[in-house]
Design a protein around this motif. Sequence first.
Motif: not given
Length: 145
Positions: A51-71
């Motif tokens: 459960a914690w690994l899934l949550l961490t992956g989702l948080v970093f996935g959301a950060l990656a999407i935001l960074a991708g939009l900035m890129d």
Amino acid sequence: MAIFSPTDRDAAAYPIQSLFVPFPFVCFTLAQATDIAFWQSGNLMWQNFSAWLLLTGLVFGALAILAGLMDLMRPRTRPLRPPVLSCLLYLIILALAFANSLVHAGDGWTAVVPYGLALSAATFLLCLICVALSARKYGRLAWRI
């Protein structure tokens, strides 16, 4: 006026999303491993790890999407952007991981076996496909960076 050497200009063009994208792949792979460990042992510690690994992956996935939009707003990152198919697959992976996280929110054995384990396996297989598609594009480029 700042003068950039060719290596400084190349570093300035490096996509920010590349810092965040690997984390979900690692977290979702480890979630698959901890789901298998829970299935084999029945120890609730492994379910909590998943459960914690899934949550961490989702948080970093959301950060990656935001960074991708900035890129996308930075035209110099165009040569290093991932293919559109990889981006769509990445979004599907995050959606499956979110569904898996909802399944893991349950208590006990039924939170992982069989649906959580199946979703983790599907997420892991899609991660492998996404990495293979990206490696196909960056195969030669990755050795120069």
